[in-house]
Design an enzyme around this catalytic site. Structure first.
Site, mmCIF file in Angstrom:
data_model
loop_
_atom_site.group_PDB
_atom_site.id
_atom_site.type_symbol
_atom_site.label_atom_id
_atom_site.label_comp_id
_atom_site.label_asym_id
_atom_site.label_seq_id
_atom_site.Cartn_x
_atom_site.Cartn_y
_atom_site.Cartn_z
ATOM 1 N N LYS A 115 0.836 -1.201 0.000
ATOM 2 C CA LYS A 115 0.000 0.000 0.000
ATOM 3 C C LYS A 115 0.874 1.256 0.000
ATOM 4 O O LYS A 115 1.900 1.316 0.670
ATOM 5 C CB LYS A 115 -0.894 -0.020 1.239
ATOM 6 C CG LYS A 115 -1.893 1.129 1.332
ATOM 7 C CD LYS A 115 -2.724 0.985 2.605
ATOM 8 C CE LYS A 115 -3.796 2.066 2.719
ATOM 9 N NZ LYS A 115 -4.591 1.913 3.969
ATOM 10 N N SER A 193 -9.381 1.511 3.079
ATOM 11 C CA SER A 193 -8.612 2.331 2.151
ATOM 12 C C SER A 193 -7.532 1.575 1.382
ATOM 13 O O SER A 193 -6.940 2.113 0.460
ATOM 14 C CB SER A 193 -7.960 3.489 2.917
ATOM 15 O OG SER A 193 -7.049 2.998 3.887
ATOM 16 N N SER A 217 -9.491 -0.808 7.134
ATOM 17 C CA SER A 217 -8.905 -0.547 5.816
ATOM 18 C C SER A 217 -8.164 -1.720 5.193
ATOM 19 O O SER A 217 -7.837 -1.685 4.015
ATOM 20 C CB SER A 217 -7.960 0.662 5.893
ATOM 21 O OG SER A 217 -8.697 1.844 6.060
#
Length: 515
Positions: A115, A193, A217
């Site tokens: 990420k 996210s 997330s």
């Protein structure tokens, strides 16, 4: 102020590598040729050791998959920064190690992505924005990335995310990003996210990705993209290197780093190899040894599974039905289903929201003032909420955290795990306005987060695992398993039993790195 729970027993020595026995998790398992399955770590190891394929050949397929995924209409936008030469260099080194029968770990030669919230050399550390971390690429890896490199993993690049991690749909209109698409249906959101991480694993670009989780997330996008999302106990995995340059850690008392994976076994492998004390991360210096013994054992006799039925049924009808069917499966595996009631859920939800807003706003105060006009409107609105939360409420939220931890401590004296749906609704559909301007929080966001906040507020481990697909549009549905502090082993064992009872469907967008 931090959800850290004392424990009995030996600690993991500082600086040591994992002592967890992963042999059982790396053995290939028999599958029906008629059933779809993602390739997992055991399949890559078998291909490399049998010389059916090499890490270099797999890396070339992964590079083509990234490129082809972004030629699609709409583009997948899962991995947004990658360097072909870097990928080839790591794969060549792994190929040589296998040639010499000296792989570094079960992840040697296995493709992974990270990420964008975590620093990865040599990529920009932008956290989903077009304005932060853009001056120069990272020169030092975050701790979790350094551990993956030491394990020999082939890091494909940096994955997309919701801007600043401040959303649970994955909607990102920024020109350097675009919105990652759900491989099961590109017209629906991935969840966020850690949107690109889940999209990449769901699409078969890699079997493991790393995300971060302060309010679901890791678990929400995993649930919506039909893969496994794991966050360990607070402090298990270091988040050093997860903050933007020159800023404090965002959501410092809520943030967890964890894997998104093709299977429960892969999530367990990645977790074991990335967890452990880090001198640069004070919250995880003292933690017990990880025990994954019997994870493959689907006989759950003696394991107590807690269900808060009123809470579980506060979700879409199709998700409730899938959860009830899964609970029957767990009973057939020998588990004892125990009715529980989790007190003060609404108070805990509000406390979590208050802490998220205040910790994020405090960390981003300087960037917010300097880059205000370059952030999306939804991010501006959420950061501006700091002015509506007085310090008194923040302290009250911390008190509620202590109450919630005490409630859960009592519950986990009676049960080994608690199960809930992964999300309250299926993946929401995208619309052109949101893809262009961003998506403001609404009731769908609340439904996506409905079962997430306890794990972050109290710091207990949690994992989401697929349990089926909606009948009308084949969107994934998921179950969440949560356990007491440091009890990831029993949690993963129950999740693995759930997985074994689920038939998986092939995504609309899928790339095969081995077949």
């Amino acid at each position: 102020m931090y959800p850290i729970m004392p424990f009995d027993g030996p600690s993991i020595p500082l600086g040591s590598k994992t002592s967890t026995d992963l042999a059982d998790l790396t053995r290939p398992r028999s599958r029906s040729p008629d059933d779809f399955h993602h390739w997992e770590v055991a399949d890559f190891i078998q291909a490399y050791t049998s010389e059916t394929m090499t890490p270099t050949e797999v890396a070339e397929r992964a590079i083509r998959a990234i490129q082809d995924s972004d030629r699609r209409k709409p583009p997948l936008r899962a991995i947004i920064q990658y360097n072909v030469e870097e990928i080839r260099k790591m794969a060549a080194a792994s190929t040589e190690r296998y040639r010499n029968n000296s792989p570094l770990s079960p992840l040697d030669g296995v493709p992974v992505c990270i990420k964008e919230e975590l620093a990865v050399v040599p990529y920009y550390h932008r956290s989903g924005t077009d304005c932060l971390g853009c001056d120069a690429p990272s020169t030092v890896d975050s701790t979790v990335v350094a551990k993956l490199r030491e394990a020999g993993a082939v890091i494909l690049g940096v994955a997309n995310m919701h801007e600043l991690g401040m959303g649970v749909t994955g909607c990102n209109p920024n020109k350097l990003h675009g919105t990652a698409r759900n491989p099961y249906n590109p017209q629906h959101f991935t969840g966020g996210s850690s949107s690109g991480s889940a999209s990449a694993v769901g699409a078969g670009i890699c079997p493991i990705a790393i995300g971060t989780d302060a309010g679901g997330s890791v678990r929400i996008p995993s649930a919506l993209c039909g893969v496994v999302g794991l966050k360990g106990t607070f402090g298990r995995v270091s988040d050093h290197g997860g903050k933007l340059p020159d800023t404090p850690c965002e959501c410092a008392s809520l943030l967890h780093v964890g894997p998104i994976a093709a299977s429960v076994r892969d999530a367990a492998i990645a977790f074991a190899l990335t967890a452990g004390p880090d001198p640069k991360y004070p919250h995880g210096l003292n933690q017990p040894i990880i025990n994954l013994e019997n994870l493959d054992n689907t006989n759950l006799t003696g394991i107590r599974v807690g269900v808060d039925w009123r809470y579980l049924r506060h979700s879409s009808n199709c998700i409730v039905a899938a959860c009830e069917k899964t609970i029957e499966h767990l009973e057939n595996c020998g588990a004892n289903i125990v009715d529980v009631q989790i007190p003060e859920l609404e108070e805990a939800r509000i406390a979590h929201t208050c802490i998220v807003v205040m910790e994020m706003a405090a960390a981003m105060a300087e960037s917010f003032s300097k880059q205000y006009d370059k952030l999306t409107l939804p991010s501006r609105g959420l950061l501006a909420m700091r002015d509506t939360v007085p310090a008194f409420d923040y302290i009250q939220a911390m008190k509620q955290r202590t109450r919630t931890m005490n409630f859960l401590k009592e519950i986990f004296n009676k049960v080994d795990v608690i199960i809930t749906p992964g999300t309250g609704i299926l993946a929401p559909r995208t619309n052109p306005g949101e893809l262009t301007y961003g998506k403001a929080p609404d009731e769908k966001d609340s439904a996506l987060m409905r079962y997430m906040f306890l794990g972050n507020l109290a710091g207990i481990p949690a994992v989401t695992v697929p349990i089926g697909y909606s009948s009308n549009n084949n969107l994934p549905m998921s179950l969440q398993v949560q356990a007491g502090w440091w009890q990831e082993g029993v949690m993963l064992r129950v999740a693995h039993a759930v997985e074994k009872g689920t038939k998986h469907a092939k995504p609309q967008v899928h790339f095969s790195l081995l077949g």
